[in-house]
Scaffold this active site. Structure first.
Site, PDB file in Angstrom:
ATOM      1  N   GLU A  91     -22.345  26.138  43.855  1.00  0.00           N
ATOM      2  CA  GLU A  91     -21.563  27.360  43.788  1.00  0.00           C
ATOM      3  C   GLU A  91     -21.561  27.950  42.383  1.00  0.00           C
ATOM      4  OE1 GLU A  91     -18.311  26.777  47.268  1.00  0.00           O
ATOM      5  OE2 GLU A  91     -18.130  25.424  45.596  1.00  0.00           O
ATOM      6  N   CYS A 104     -19.173  31.247  36.007  1.00  0.00           N
ATOM      7  CA  CYS A 104     -19.040  29.788  35.994  1.00  0.00           C
ATOM      8  C   CYS A 104     -20.233  29.225  36.763  1.00  0.00           C
ATOM      9  CB  CYS A 104     -17.713  29.433  36.671  1.00  0.00           C
ATOM     10  SG  CYS A 104     -17.430  27.674  36.798  1.00  0.00           S
ATOM     11  N   CYS A 111     -21.771  15.294  41.642  1.00  0.00           N
ATOM     12  CA  CYS A 111     -21.590  14.791  40.281  1.00  0.00           C
ATOM     13  C   CYS A 111     -21.381  13.291  40.345  1.00  0.00           C
ATOM     14  CB  CYS A 111     -20.381  15.451  39.616  1.00  0.00           C
ATOM     15  SG  CYS A 111     -20.144  14.899  37.906  1.00  0.00           S
ATOM     16  N   CYS A 115     -14.655  11.912  38.842  1.00  0.00           N
ATOM     17  CA  CYS A 115     -13.256  12.044  38.406  1.00  0.00           C
ATOM     18  C   CYS A 115     -12.340  12.118  39.632  1.00  0.00           C
ATOM     19  CB  CYS A 115     -13.082  13.296  37.554  1.00  0.00           C
ATOM     20  SG  CYS A 115     -14.084  13.240  36.078  1.00  0.00           S
ATOM     21  N   CYS A 118     -11.210  15.654  41.080  1.00  0.00           N
ATOM     22  CA  CYS A 118     -12.244  16.692  41.221  1.00  0.00           C
ATOM     23  C   CYS A 118     -12.954  16.578  42.558  1.00  0.00           C
ATOM     24  CB  CYS A 118     -13.250  16.571  40.077  1.00  0.00           C
ATOM     25  SG  CYS A 118     -14.656  17.682  40.251  1.00  0.00           S
ATOM     26  N   GLU A 166     -22.021  17.549  35.941  1.00  0.00           N
ATOM     27  CA  GLU A 166     -21.802  17.241  34.530  1.00  0.00           C
ATOM     28  C   GLU A 166     -23.048  17.717  33.761  1.00  0.00           C
ATOM     29  OE1 GLU A 166     -19.540  16.146  32.196  1.00  0.00           O
ATOM     30  OE2 GLU A 166     -21.320  16.506  30.985  1.00  0.00           O
ATOM     31  N   SER A 197     -19.088  22.545  29.212  1.00  0.00           N
ATOM     32  CA  SER A 197     -17.906  21.714  29.432  1.00  0.00           C
ATOM     33  C   SER A 197     -18.381  20.324  29.836  1.00  0.00           C
ATOM     34  CB  SER A 197     -17.060  22.320  30.557  1.00  0.00           C
ATOM     35  OG  SER A 197     -15.978  21.472  30.868  1.00  0.00           O
ATOM     36  N   SER A 219     -13.355  17.729  28.556  1.00  0.00           N
ATOM     37  CA  SER A 219     -12.325  17.475  29.562  1.00  0.00           C
ATOM     38  C   SER A 219     -11.612  16.178  29.214  1.00  0.00           C
ATOM     39  CB  SER A 219     -12.985  17.374  30.939  1.00  0.00           C
ATOM     40  OG  SER A 219     -13.562  18.618  31.252  1.00  0.00           O
ATOM     41  N   LEU A 220     -10.427  16.310  28.672  1.00  0.00           N
ATOM     42  CA  LEU A 220      -9.717  15.142  28.132  1.00  0.00           C
ATOM     43  C   LEU A 220      -8.839  14.476  29.202  1.00  0.00           C
ATOM     44  CD1 LEU A 220     -10.053  14.195  25.257  1.00  0.00           C
ATOM     45  CD2 LEU A 220      -7.986  15.450  24.621  1.00  0.00           C
ATOM     46  N   HIS A 221      -7.859  15.179  29.682  1.00  0.00           N
ATOM     47  CA  HIS A 221      -7.021  14.755  30.822  1.00  0.00           C
ATOM     48  C   HIS A 221      -6.097  13.576  30.596  1.00  0.00           C
ATOM     49  CE1 HIS A 221      -9.497  17.589  32.847  1.00  0.00           C
ATOM     50  NE2 HIS A 221     -10.548  16.802  32.903  1.00  0.00           N
ATOM     51  N   ASN A 301      -5.751  21.917  40.864  1.00  0.00           N
ATOM     52  CA  ASN A 301      -5.983  22.580  42.144  1.00  0.00           C
ATOM     53  C   ASN A 301      -6.160  21.514  43.203  1.00  0.00           C
ATOM     54  OD1 ASN A 301      -6.014  25.362  41.252  1.00  0.00           O
ATOM     55  ND2 ASN A 301      -7.857  24.788  40.145  1.00  0.00           N
ATOM     56  N   CYS A 344     -11.118  25.922  39.566  1.00  0.00           N
ATOM     57  CA  CYS A 344     -11.667  24.703  38.965  1.00  0.00           C
ATOM     58  C   CYS A 344     -11.504  23.521  39.903  1.00  0.00           C
ATOM     59  CB  CYS A 344     -10.901  24.323  37.704  1.00  0.00           C
ATOM     60  SG  CYS A 344     -10.952  25.529  36.449  1.00  0.00           S
TER      61      CYS A 344
END
Ligand code: SAH
Ligand code: SF4
Length: 377
Positions: A91, A104, A111, A115, A118, A166, A197, A219-221, A301, A344
Site C-alpha cells: 500500500e 507514505c 515485514c 512488532c 503493527c 522495514e 523510518s 521507531s522507539l516505542h 491504531n 500508521c
C-alpha cells in the site's frame, strides 16, 4: 524479459544506456521523461533519436504496478493497494496538507521485524520490493494526482518510507529509489523532505549516512530494553544504547539537525508518566545537551489481532507535556485516513478480505481511476 527502467537511479540508467551503445547524457533525457513527465511510451519521447527509441522498445519497458484498489478518505487521504504478484499486495498513502503533499511508501511485502502493535508485522514477511516496485508507487501517485488535480506542478513534496516493511532491511533496493527521489532530473525532492523510518537496524543507519543521508525517523516505542525487546523484537539484536549511539553518529551527516523519535502510545504499556521521565533520561545520557531529537507521539491504531488498546487522549497529552517541559520538542501525530485503514500500522496489504473491501466501498467516496491507471500501461 526486458528491463523495467523504473529499476534505475540516474547512474544505473546511464550504465544501461552505455550498454546500448548510447552516450550517458541520453540517460538524463530518458530519466526526465520517465520521472518528471510520467512517460511510459518511448514514442512520446520525441527528442530522443528514433534509432534509440527503437532500441529501447526491444530492450526495455516502463511499468507501474497494477492497482487493485483506490480509496479516498473524507479527509483527502488516498490509499492505493498495488499488486506485486503471488498474492502479495503493498500500500501507498497520499496525505495532503496545506503546505505539502506527503506520500507514505512501502519497502517490503510484509515485514520480518514483527512488532507487536503493527498489522504489517503480524502478517509476517513475504519479500523485499525491488527498486522499481518502490519507485513505481511514487511514479504512479505523482502522475495520477497531477492528472486528477489537473496540474502540471509537483503534487508530492515529501516522501516518508513509513508504509509496509522495514526499509533498512531492504537496503540495496532502497538506496537507488531514494537517489531517484532526490535527483534534480527525477523528483527533485530535498533530503530534508525524504524520510526513512526504521525500527533500528543499526549497521544500516551508518551505511545510510554514508550512501544517501536523508531525514531519519527511529521507531522507539519504549524507554528501556526489557519493554522494547517485547514490543520491537529487533531490539534484542540492537539494544537501545547501540541504537541511540547510531543516531548520534547519524546526526553528523543528516540533512536535519535532529532525529525524529516515533513513539506509539499503547494503553497501560508504555504511556505512564515514568516512561516519559525515563525517555528524558535516556536521551540526556546520549550527549552533552542530550541527543538532538524530536518526539512524535502516535496514538496507536488498533487492529483486532493485536490485543492492545490506544492510550486515552488525555494521557497522550500529559505524556507530551512531560517531554515538552523537559525541553524536548514533541508533537502528537494527527491520525489521517483511519476511515480507510490507511493510518500508521494499519497497512496490511489486505487483498483477500474482499468483504471488508466491499464494506468500505459502500461507506466511502471512491474516486474513479483516470486513464493513466497503472494496469493500462
Ligand atoms: N518499519 C519502519 C517503517 C514502517 S512503520 C518502522 O517501524 O519505523 C511506520 C511507523 O508506524 C512506525 O513508527 C511504526 O512504529 C508505526 N506503527 C506501526 N504500527 C502502528 C499502529 N498500529 N499504530 C500506530 N503506529 C504504528
Ligand atoms: Fe515492521 Fe515497522 Fe511494522 Fe515493526 S512497525 S513490524 S518494523 S513495519
Amino acid at each position: 524479459m526486458t528491463a523495467n527502467l523504473l529499476e534505475f537511479d540516474l547512474e544505473g540508467l546511464a550504465v544501461f544506456c552505455e550498454g546500448l551503445g548510447e552516450k550517458r547524457f541520453r540517460a538524463t533525457q530518458l530519466f526526465r521523461w520517465i520521472h518528471q513527465r510520467g512517460a511510459s511510451d518511448f514514442d512520446q519521447m520525441t527528442d530522443l533519436a528514433k534509432s534509440l527509441r527503437e532500441k529501447l522498445k526491444t530492450s526495455a519497458h516502463i511499468a507501474a504496478l497494477p492497482v487493485i484498489s483506490q480509496h479516498a478518505s473524507a479527509d483527502g487521504t488516498i490509499k492505493w493497494l498495488f499488486d506485486v504478484g503471488d498474492g502479495n499486495a503493498v500500500e501507498a498513502v497520499f496525505i495532503p496538507e496545506d503546505d505539502r503533499g506527503t506520500l507514505c511508501v512501502s519497502s517490503q511485502a510484509g515485514c520480518a521485524v514483527g512488532c507487536r502493535f503493527c498489522s504489517t508485522g503480524h502478517q509476517g514477511f513475504s519479500r523485499n520490493l525491488s527498486t522499481a516496485e518502490i519507485l513505481a508507487q511514487l511514479w504512479f501517485a505523482e502522475h495520477f494526482l497531477r492528472k486528477h488535480l489537473n496540474t502540471d506542478g509537483r503534487v508530492i513534496s515529501n516522501v516518508v518510507m513509513m508504509g509496509m516493511g522495514e526499509p533498512l532491511q531492504n537496503y540495496s533496493a532502497l538506496v537507488p529509489a531514494l537517489k531517484a527521489m532526490l535527483d534534480d532530473h527525477g523528483y527533485g525532492l530535498s533530503r530534508r523532505r525524504v524520510t526513512v523510518s526504521t525500527s533500528g537496524v543499526v549497521p544500516m543507519i551508518d551505511r545510510l549516512a554514508q550512501d544517501c543521508p536523508v531525514a531519519l525517523a527511529v521507531s522507539l516505542h519504549a524507554p528501556f530494553d526489557d519493554l522494547r525487546d517485547n514490543l520491537v523484537p529487533l531490539n534484542r539484536k540492537y539494544p537501545l544504547d547501540e541504537l541511540l549511539q547510531a543516531c548520534t553518529r547519524y546526526l553528523a551527516a543528516a540533512p536535519r539537525d535532529f532525529i525524529t523519535f516515533e513513539y506509539c502510545m499503547l494503553d497501560g504499556v508504555n504511556d505512564q508518566p515514568e516512561h516519559a521521565h525515563q525517555l528524558i533520561d535516556l536521551v540526556r545520557k546520549h550527549g552533552h545537551d542530550g541527543l538532538r531529537c524530536k518526539f512524535n507521539l502516535i496514538p496507536f491504531n488498533p487492529f483486532p489481532a493485536s490485543g492492545l488498546l490506544r492510550s486515552p487522549l488525555a494521557r497522550v497529552q500529559s505524556f507530551a507535556k512531560i517531554l515538552s517541559d523537559a525541553g524536548l520538542v514533541t508533537t502528537v501525530r494527527k491520525t489521517r485516513g483511519d476511515d480507510i485503514d490507511a493510518a500508521c500500522g494499519q497497512l496490511a496489504g489486505d487483498v483477500k478480505d474482499r468483504t471488508r473491501v466491499q464494506d468500505r466501498i459502500a461507506l466511502q467516496r471512491t474516486i474513479p481511476l483516470v486513464p493513466v491507471a497503472a494496469d493500462s500501461l
